[in-house]
Enzyme design. Structure first.
Site, mmCIF file in Angstrom:
data_model
loop_
_atom_site.group_PDB
_atom_site.id
_atom_site.type_symbol
_atom_site.label_atom_id
_atom_site.label_comp_id
_atom_site.label_asym_id
_atom_site.label_seq_id
_atom_site.Cartn_x
_atom_site.Cartn_y
_atom_site.Cartn_z
ATOM 1 N N VAL A 1 34.219 42.684 34.648
ATOM 2 C CA VAL A 1 33.750 41.876 35.772
ATOM 3 C C VAL A 1 33.261 40.513 35.289
ATOM 4 O O VAL A 1 32.479 40.419 34.343
ATOM 5 C CB VAL A 1 32.618 42.616 36.523
ATOM 6 C CG1 VAL A 1 32.027 41.740 37.611
ATOM 7 C CG2 VAL A 1 33.149 43.919 37.104
ATOM 8 N N CYS A 2 33.715 39.461 35.966
ATOM 9 C CA CYS A 2 33.381 38.089 35.577
ATOM 10 C C CYS A 2 31.875 37.860 35.504
ATOM 11 O O CYS A 2 31.368 37.299 34.537
ATOM 12 C CB CYS A 2 34.015 37.114 36.568
ATOM 13 S SG CYS A 2 33.513 35.381 36.356
ATOM 14 N N PHE A 3 31.149 38.286 36.548
ATOM 15 C CA PHE A 3 29.730 37.948 36.621
ATOM 16 C C PHE A 3 28.837 38.882 35.796
ATOM 17 O O PHE A 3 27.628 38.739 35.798
ATOM 18 C CB PHE A 3 29.279 37.903 38.080
ATOM 19 C CG PHE A 3 29.625 36.609 38.752
ATOM 20 C CD1 PHE A 3 28.741 35.546 38.752
ATOM 21 C CD2 PHE A 3 30.862 36.440 39.357
ATOM 22 C CE1 PHE A 3 29.060 34.331 39.348
ATOM 23 C CE2 PHE A 3 31.209 35.230 39.956
ATOM 24 C CZ PHE A 3 30.306 34.176 39.953
#
Length: 279
Positions: free
Chosen positions: A155-157
């Site tokens: 996940v990016c965040f």
């Protein structure tokens, strides 16, 4: 303008960048527009561009090389969430209540000097300036770290990468860059509000939602008030003007760009609007 920046000496007489305000659209359409702009700029058929947009319906976007096998497509179908692949790299993002930007410009532009990371840093400084203007006082650029030390979450965040923006260590903005045919595409996501842990619901082996909530912060939480899409975009445009000497004028997509969108929409779509909810 930023002291010591190669753009600090640029003349205000340089051509203005095109400013696009795209209406809400599905994820495949938005990604197709970004690629169409890259190709048009590469061919000299469109000017450098700043674009702002939002996603309707909600969409899970995957980085260029991420595996679709990690996505719970059945849950996405059942809950009306599209899935699309970005032309850029990076990690998965659930796009819902957010501001998304893209910038497209030639690699020969002074703002692209120094390679991918230096360009990334330059734009991140402008975004930090914009966030401070919106009342986010503790925003900072994440330091460069060894990839092993940073980790490899899906996940990016979940984890800030080099020069991405954080507030007290929590990631507030995610961006990715692609260079193709002598053109730079950088686009990114600024969550305005919502639940940072919601993305875990759509991944088969996703991270702990509570951990995501501890590691991510929305603009509303960081600023201590709701911030509208238009207010956030205006702050970014002002930061682009003052730090990067980017002057803009409103425009639209060219016929050439519009003609490229259907093919790229087909190529980048993973789960389309027409398939959502059709189990």
């Amino acid at each position: 303008m930023a002291e010591g920046s190669p753009v600090s000496s640029m003349s205000s007489s340089l051509p203005r960048w095109r400013l696009l305000w795209s209406p809400p659209a599905d994820g495949a359409t938005h990604m197709a527009i970004d690629v169409a702009m890259v190709e048009a700029v590469a061919e000299g058929k469109a000017p450098p561009t700043v674009r702002f947009y939002c996603w309707e319906p909600p969409c899970l976007s995957l980085g260029r090389r991420q595996s679709v096998s990690e996505v719970d497509l059945q849950r996405c179908q059942a809950e009306g969430v599209e899935v699309v692949r970005r032309p850029t790299g990076g990690r998965a993002i659930l796009h819902a209540n957010e501001l998304t930007y893209s910038v497209v410009f030639p690699e020969t532009d002074l703002r692209a000097m120094g390679g991918v990371l230096e360009t990334f840093r330059r734009f991140s400084e402008a975004f930090a300036h914009a966030l401070r203007a919106l009342g986010v006082s503790d925003v900072a650029l994440a330091p460069r770290l060894d990839p092993v030390a940073r980790g490899s979450g899906f996940v990016c965040f979940e984890v800030p990468t080099d020069y991405e923006l954080t507030v007290n260590g929590r990631k507030i903005m995610g961006s990715a860059q692609w260079r193709h045919q002598g053109v730079v595409l950088q686009h990114g996501s600024l969550p305005l509000a919502g639940d940072p842990g919601a993305i875990a619901r759509y991944l088969k082996n996703g991270p702990d939602p509570e951990r995501l909530r501890r590691r991510t912060i929305t603009l509303q939480e960081a600023a201590g008030r709701p911030v509208a899409f238009e207010e956030a975009a205006a702050a970014i445009l002002e930061a682009f003007r003052s730090l990067l000497a980017i002057e803009t004028q409103p425009g639209g997509l060219t016929p050439e760009e519009q003609a490229r969108i259907p093919e790229w929409r087909e190529r980048l779509s993973v789960l389309r609007r027409s398939e959502v909810g059709s189990m």
